[in-house]
Motif scaffolding. Structure first.
Motif, PDB file in Angstrom:
ATOM      1  N   VAL A   1      49.289  56.087  24.333  1.00 43.88           N
ATOM      2  CA  VAL A   1      48.635  55.102  23.455  1.00 43.88           C
ATOM      3  C   VAL A   1      48.405  53.764  24.147  1.00 43.88           C
ATOM      4  CG1 VAL A   1      48.947  53.754  21.332  1.00 43.88           C
ATOM      5  CG2 VAL A   1      49.273  56.229  21.307  1.00 43.88           C
ATOM      6  N   PRO A   2      49.371  53.228  24.918  1.00 42.06           N
ATOM      7  CA  PRO A   2      49.107  51.937  25.569  1.00 42.06           C
ATOM      8  C   PRO A   2      47.914  51.963  26.528  1.00 42.06           C
ATOM      9  CG  PRO A   2      51.444  52.412  25.629  1.00 42.06           C
ATOM     10  CD  PRO A   2      50.762  53.651  25.111  1.00 42.06           C
ATOM     11  N   TYR A   3      47.554  53.148  26.985  1.00 42.04           N
ATOM     12  CA  TYR A   3      46.392  53.272  27.866  1.00 42.04           C
ATOM     13  C   TYR A   3      45.116  53.531  27.074  1.00 42.04           C
ATOM     14  CZ  TYR A   3      50.264  53.899  31.049  1.00 42.04           C
ATOM     15  OH  TYR A   3      51.440  53.736  31.733  1.00 42.04           O
ATOM     16  N   ALA A   4      45.249  54.218  25.964  1.00 38.48           N
ATOM     17  CA  ALA A   4      44.081  54.582  25.156  1.00 38.48           C
ATOM     18  C   ALA A   4      43.580  53.431  24.295  1.00 38.48           C
ATOM     19  CB  ALA A   4      44.410  55.778  24.273  1.00 38.48           C
ATOM     20  N   VAL A   5      44.486  52.613  23.779  1.00 37.32           N
ATOM     21  CA  VAL A   5      44.090  51.533  22.868  1.00 37.32           C
ATOM     22  C   VAL A   5      43.116  50.550  23.520  1.00 37.32           C
ATOM     23  CG1 VAL A   5      44.958  49.531  21.580  1.00 37.32           C
ATOM     24  CG2 VAL A   5      46.084  51.730  21.352  1.00 37.32           C
ATOM     25  N   PRO A   6      43.380  50.046  24.721  1.00 39.33           N
ATOM     26  CA  PRO A   6      42.406  49.125  25.323  1.00 39.33           C
ATOM     27  C   PRO A   6      41.032  49.760  25.519  1.00 39.33           C
ATOM     28  CG  PRO A   6      44.471  49.029  26.513  1.00 39.33           C
ATOM     29  CD  PRO A   6      44.582  50.158  25.542  1.00 39.33           C
ATOM     30  N   VAL A   7      41.015  51.022  25.877  1.00 39.31           N
ATOM     31  CA  VAL A   7      39.737  51.718  26.065  1.00 39.31           C
ATOM     32  C   VAL A   7      38.987  51.809  24.739  1.00 39.31           C
ATOM     33  CG1 VAL A   7      38.666  53.914  26.689  1.00 39.31           C
ATOM     34  CG2 VAL A   7      40.537  52.994  28.074  1.00 39.31           C
ATOM     35  N   LEU A   8      39.691  52.169  23.669  1.00 43.86           N
ATOM     36  CA  LEU A   8      39.042  52.269  22.357  1.00 43.86           C
ATOM     37  C   LEU A   8      38.568  50.907  21.854  1.00 43.86           C
ATOM     38  CD1 LEU A   8      41.330  54.904  20.645  1.00 43.86           C
ATOM     39  CD2 LEU A   8      38.998  55.225  21.478  1.00 43.86           C
ATOM     40  N   ILE A   9      39.331  49.858  22.125  1.00 44.13           N
ATOM     41  CA  ILE A   9      38.907  48.510  21.737  1.00 44.13           C
ATOM     42  C   ILE A   9      37.636  48.137  22.472  1.00 44.13           C
ATOM     43  CG2 ILE A   9      39.510  46.060  21.910  1.00 44.13           C
ATOM     44  CD1 ILE A   9      42.429  46.894  21.348  1.00 44.13           C
ATOM     45  N   LEU A  10      37.611  48.381  23.774  1.00 42.08           N
ATOM     46  CA  LEU A  10      36.403  48.081  24.547  1.00 42.08           C
ATOM     47  C   LEU A  10      35.198  48.865  24.040  1.00 42.08           C
ATOM     48  CD1 LEU A  10      37.475  47.816  28.288  1.00 42.08           C
ATOM     49  CD2 LEU A  10      36.401  46.081  26.875  1.00 42.08           C
ATOM     50  N   VAL A  11      35.393  50.150  23.796  1.00 45.74           N
ATOM     51  CA  VAL A  11      34.299  50.987  23.300  1.00 45.74           C
ATOM     52  C   VAL A  11      33.773  50.443  21.971  1.00 45.74           C
ATOM     53  CG1 VAL A  11      33.764  53.285  22.372  1.00 45.74           C
ATOM     54  CG2 VAL A  11      34.980  53.059  24.541  1.00 45.74           C
ATOM     55  N   TYR A  12      34.685  50.062  21.066  1.00 47.33           N
ATOM     56  CA  TYR A  12      34.277  49.517  19.762  1.00 47.33           C
ATOM     57  C   TYR A  12      33.399  48.276  19.933  1.00 47.33           C
ATOM     58  CZ  TYR A  12      34.673  46.635  15.574  1.00 47.33           C
ATOM     59  OH  TYR A  12      34.399  45.826  14.511  1.00 47.33           O
ATOM     60  N   PHE A  13      33.886  47.293  20.691  1.00 44.32           N
ATOM     61  CA  PHE A  13      33.144  46.050  20.837  1.00 44.32           C
ATOM     62  C   PHE A  13      31.841  46.249  21.616  1.00 44.32           C
ATOM     63  CE2 PHE A  13      37.191  43.941  19.793  1.00 44.32           C
ATOM     64  CZ  PHE A  13      36.733  43.047  18.847  1.00 44.32           C
ATOM     65  N   ILE A  14      31.886  47.028  22.678  1.00 44.97           N
ATOM     66  CA  ILE A  14      30.687  47.234  23.494  1.00 44.97           C
ATOM     67  C   ILE A  14      29.603  47.942  22.695  1.00 44.97           C
ATOM     68  CG2 ILE A  14      29.760  48.495  25.481  1.00 44.97           C
ATOM     69  CD1 ILE A  14      32.509  47.908  26.863  1.00 44.97           C
TER      70      ILE A  14
END
Length: 133
Positions: A46-59
């Motif tokens: 999860v600590p690796y997946a959350v930043p990726v999902l946040i970036l995907v959401y905003f981008i």
């Protein structure tokens, strides 16, 4: 009427709730798929997946809609300084500091020291504009 800056802060907080709700749904689905015995194995990533999902959401939201959910609720929109919709590189770079709270605060502080908007907005030549009430 609140300033654009105040509305941007409120929008970011609203986006935090949107991302949190999305993460709760993903976590619940992972729990259903992997079962209660393997939850630890899944959640260690999860600590690796959350930043990726946040970036995907905003981008994705800013590239396709011009605004995240929070910005849309606050009647704000992201544009290039030339007035056009933002490009993929602009959407990616301007959202890099939104992964965690600390980088975005430094992004804002450096921008204020340089007497501009956020540093990455300045680098990407983007601006958050009032989309009207």
């Amino acid at each position: 009427m609140a300033t654009v800056f105040t509305r941007r802060i409120i929008a970011y907080i609203l986006d935090f709730f949107v991302v949190s709700a999305f993460m709760w749904i993903v976590s619940y689905l992972l729990f259903l798929v992997f079962g209660s015995n393997n939850v630890h194995d899944v959640y260690q990533y999860v600590p690796y997946a959350v930043p990726v999902l946040i970036l995907v959401y905003f981008i994705l939201s800013e590239k396709f809609a011009g605004a995240s959910v929070g910005k849309a609720l606050m009647y704000l929109k992201v544009k290039s300084k030339n007035g056009r919709d933002i490009s993929w590189p602009q959407a990616i770079v301007r959202n890099l500091t939104k992964i965690y709270w600390v980088p975005i605060i430094f992004d804002w502080l450096i921008g204020k020291i340089l007497k501009t908007d956020r540093l990455l907005n300045n680098i990407t030549r983007t601006v958050v504009v009032d989309d009207g009430y």
